[in-house]
Design a protein around this motif. Structure first.
Motif, PDB file in Angstrom:
ATOM      1  N   TYR A   1      -4.262  -1.380  15.951  1.00 17.74           N
ATOM      2  CA  TYR A   1      -3.636  -2.337  14.878  1.00 17.74           C
ATOM      3  C   TYR A   1      -2.496  -2.655  15.644  1.00 17.74           C
ATOM      4  O   TYR A   1      -1.512  -2.082  15.772  1.00 17.74           O
TER       5      TYR A   1
ATOM      6  N   TYR B   1       3.993  10.288   9.501  1.00 12.45           N
ATOM      7  CA  TYR B   1       2.828  10.275  10.759  1.00 12.45           C
ATOM      8  C   TYR B   1       2.850  11.119  11.397  1.00 12.45           C
ATOM      9  O   TYR B   1       4.037  11.906  11.371  1.00 12.45           O
TER      10      TYR B   1
ATOM     11  N   TYR C   1     -10.625   5.705  13.278  1.00 10.60           N
ATOM     12  CA  TYR C   1      -9.204   5.211  13.947  1.00 10.60           C
ATOM     13  C   TYR C   1      -9.408   3.568  14.081  1.00 10.60           C
ATOM     14  O   TYR C   1     -10.570   3.072  14.051  1.00 10.60           O
ATOM     15  N   ALA C   2      -8.272   2.924  14.305  1.00 12.89           N
ATOM     16  CA  ALA C   2      -8.074   1.648  14.772  1.00 12.89           C
ATOM     17  C   ALA C   2      -7.340   1.277  15.408  1.00 12.89           C
ATOM     18  O   ALA C   2      -6.229   2.068  15.643  1.00 12.89           O
TER      19      ALA C   2
ATOM     20  N   GLU D   1      -4.501   6.214   3.353  1.00 10.66           N
ATOM     21  CA  GLU D   1      -3.847   4.880   3.221  1.00 10.66           C
ATOM     22  C   GLU D   1      -4.136   4.148   4.484  1.00 10.66           C
ATOM     23  O   GLU D   1      -3.245   4.551   5.400  1.00 10.66           O
TER      24      GLU D   1
ATOM     25  N   ARG E   1       0.815 -10.175  11.952  1.00  6.88           N
ATOM     26  CA  ARG E   1       0.206  -9.298  10.938  1.00  6.88           C
ATOM     27  C   ARG E   1      -0.298 -10.251   9.758  1.00  6.88           C
ATOM     28  O   ARG E   1      -1.404 -10.108   9.019  1.00  6.88           O
TER      29      ARG E   1
ATOM     30  N   ARG F   1      11.395  -6.774   3.911  1.00  2.14           N
ATOM     31  CA  ARG F   1      11.484  -5.432   4.088  1.00  2.14           C
ATOM     32  C   ARG F   1      11.981  -5.023   5.552  1.00  2.14           C
ATOM     33  O   ARG F   1      12.397  -3.898   5.895  1.00  2.14           O
TER      34      ARG F   1
ATOM     35  N   GLU G   1      -5.491   0.710   7.213  1.00  3.72           N
ATOM     36  CA  GLU G   1      -6.071  -0.838   7.328  1.00  3.72           C
ATOM     37  C   GLU G   1      -7.445  -1.062   7.219  1.00  3.72           C
ATOM     38  O   GLU G   1      -8.096  -0.024   7.378  1.00  3.72           O
TER      39      GLU G   1
ATOM     40  N   LYS H   1       0.696  -1.277   0.129  1.00  6.41           N
ATOM     41  CA  LYS H   1      -0.007  -0.072   0.030  1.00  6.41           C
ATOM     42  C   LYS H   1       0.858   1.366  -0.039  1.00  6.41           C
ATOM     43  O   LYS H   1       0.601   2.130  -0.802  1.00  6.41           O
TER      44      LYS H   1
ATOM     45  N   ARG I   1       9.770   5.078  13.162  1.00  4.02           N
ATOM     46  CA  ARG I   1      10.934   4.341  12.886  1.00  4.02           C
ATOM     47  C   ARG I   1      12.062   5.174  12.066  1.00  4.02           C
ATOM     48  O   ARG I   1      11.747   6.124  11.486  1.00  4.02           O
TER      49      ARG I   1
ATOM     50  N   ARG J   1      10.957  -4.415   8.455  1.00  5.62           N
ATOM     51  CA  ARG J   1      10.761  -3.522   9.480  1.00  5.62           C
ATOM     52  C   ARG J   1      10.121  -4.112  10.803  1.00  5.62           C
ATOM     53  O   ARG J   1      10.424  -3.612  11.859  1.00  5.62           O
TER      54      ARG J   1
HETATM   55  P1  5GP Z   1       2.508   0.683   9.788  1.00  6.22           P
HETATM   56  O1  5GP Z   1       2.768   0.496  11.382  1.00  6.22           O
HETATM   57  O2  5GP Z   1       3.141  -0.322   9.064  1.00  6.22           O
HETATM   58  O3  5GP Z   1       2.942   2.177   9.272  1.00  6.22           O
HETATM   59  O4  5GP Z   1       0.923   0.611   9.710  1.00  6.22           O
HETATM   60  C1  5GP Z   1       0.284  -0.610  10.102  1.00  6.22           C
HETATM   61  C2  5GP Z   1      -0.919  -0.515   9.571  1.00  6.22           C
HETATM   62  O5  5GP Z   1      -1.902   0.768   9.880  1.00  6.22           O
HETATM   63  C3  5GP Z   1      -1.001  -0.359   7.747  1.00  6.22           C
HETATM   64  O6  5GP Z   1      -1.700  -1.339   7.337  1.00  6.22           O
HETATM   65  C4  5GP Z   1      -1.509   1.142   7.608  1.00  6.22           C
HETATM   66  O7  5GP Z   1      -2.235   1.117   6.385  1.00  6.22           O
HETATM   67  C5  5GP Z   1      -2.490   1.484   8.595  1.00  6.22           C
HETATM   68  N1  5GP Z   1      -2.849   2.837   8.828  1.00  6.22           N
HETATM   69  C6  5GP Z   1      -1.923   3.987   8.759  1.00  6.22           C
HETATM   70  N2  5GP Z   1      -2.535   4.731   9.179  1.00  6.22           N
HETATM   71  C7  5GP Z   1      -3.824   4.564   9.482  1.00  6.22           C
HETATM   72  C8  5GP Z   1      -5.045   5.554   9.790  1.00  6.22           C
HETATM   73  O8  5GP Z   1      -4.973   6.525  10.031  1.00  6.22           O
HETATM   74  N3  5GP Z   1      -6.254   4.623  10.277  1.00  6.22           N
HETATM   75  C9  5GP Z   1      -6.192   3.299  10.108  1.00  6.22           C
HETATM   76  N4  5GP Z   1      -7.436   2.537   9.949  1.00  6.22           N
HETATM   77  N5  5GP Z   1      -5.178   2.724   9.605  1.00  6.22           N
HETATM   78  C10 5GP Z   1      -3.971   3.289   9.338  1.00  6.22           C
END
Ligand code: 5GP
Length: 198
Positions: free
Chosen positions: A74, A51, A71-72, A99, A146, A135, A101, A16, A42, A137
């Motif tokens: 994750y 972010y 919001y979520a 972009e 994940r 990757r 999840e 993504k 990171r 990370r």
């Molecule tokens: P990462 O830690 O890899 O940057 O992000 C983890 C997941 O969170 C990814 O699938 C990314 O698309 C998602 N993500 C990033 N920003 C947001 C957001 O504002 N809202 C939601 N719901 N998911 C997000």
């Protein structure tokens, strides 16, 4: 008329982020919403660009104050879309890209049924795991989390406006751009009809 809210979503490791970057390079008239998160910053990431990095208390205060569009949680961290910037841009008639999840994408669908939801899928689960590993990370434990999450996320795919495969990167970006432009054309047709004087 308001701009279009595009949501690019799909399991972590599908690409993504990379697809999104290339989209913004090629499509100048697209505004990317910068999310807030409680996860740590990171190496190589930039505050306010990758972010907005906030503490848990602050994130929870933003939720309470109604500042989050969605919001979520994750894998143990909050991620969310600040509402005001997105609404301001849409109200100016410009298109916005999120972009995010799948939990967040489905929340956006509830709030904005007219949003265009694109679900990116990997060619296989083995390739998804491979991309997460290469990757480099996340820790191995995080990668397993994940992948487990990805199975639930894939079950949500039929709730999206379209599903696009990310096997060949260039083809994937072209497919997404063609889809965005098809949606813009549809909107233009309707706008022209509404504004036509007879
Ligand atoms: P990462 O830690 O890899 O940057 O992000 C983890 C997941 O969170 C990814 O699938 C990314 O698309 C998602 N993500 C990033 N920003 C947001 C957001 O504002 N809202 C939601 N719901 N998911 C997000």
């Amino acid at each position: 008329m308001k701009g279009i809210l595009f949501v690019l979503s799909g399991p972590s490791g599908t690409g993504k982020g990379t697809v999104c970057k290339e989209l913004l390079n090629r499509e100048k008239d697209l505004f990317l919403s910068v999310s807030a998160t409680t996860r740590e910053c990171r190496e190589g990431e930039v505050e306010g660009e990758t972010y907005y990095y906030v503490l848990r208390d602050e994130f929870e205060r933003m939720i309470e104050n109604g500042q989050m569009l969605e919001y979520a949680i994750y894998n143990g961290n909050y991620y969310g879309t600040p509402k005001k910037a997105v609404e301001d841009i849409l109200n100016k008639g410009r298109d916005v890209l999120l972009e995010i999840e799948p939990q967040g994408a489905l929340r956006v669908k509830q709030l904005f049924p007219e949003a265009v939801l694109i679900f990116l899928v990997p060619p296989s689960m083995a390739e998804l795991k491979n991309r997460l590993l290469t990757r480099g990370r996340e820790s191995e434990e995080e990668i397993l989390d994940r992948i487990a999450t990805a199975k639930w996320e894939l079950e949500q795919a039929d709730k999206y406006t379209t599903i696009i495969g990310n096997d060949d990167f260039d083809k994937c970006v072209t497919d997404v751009i063609n889809y965005l432009n098809a949606k813009r054309e549809e909107k233009q047709i309707i706008t022209n009809l509404i504004n036509e004087e007879i």
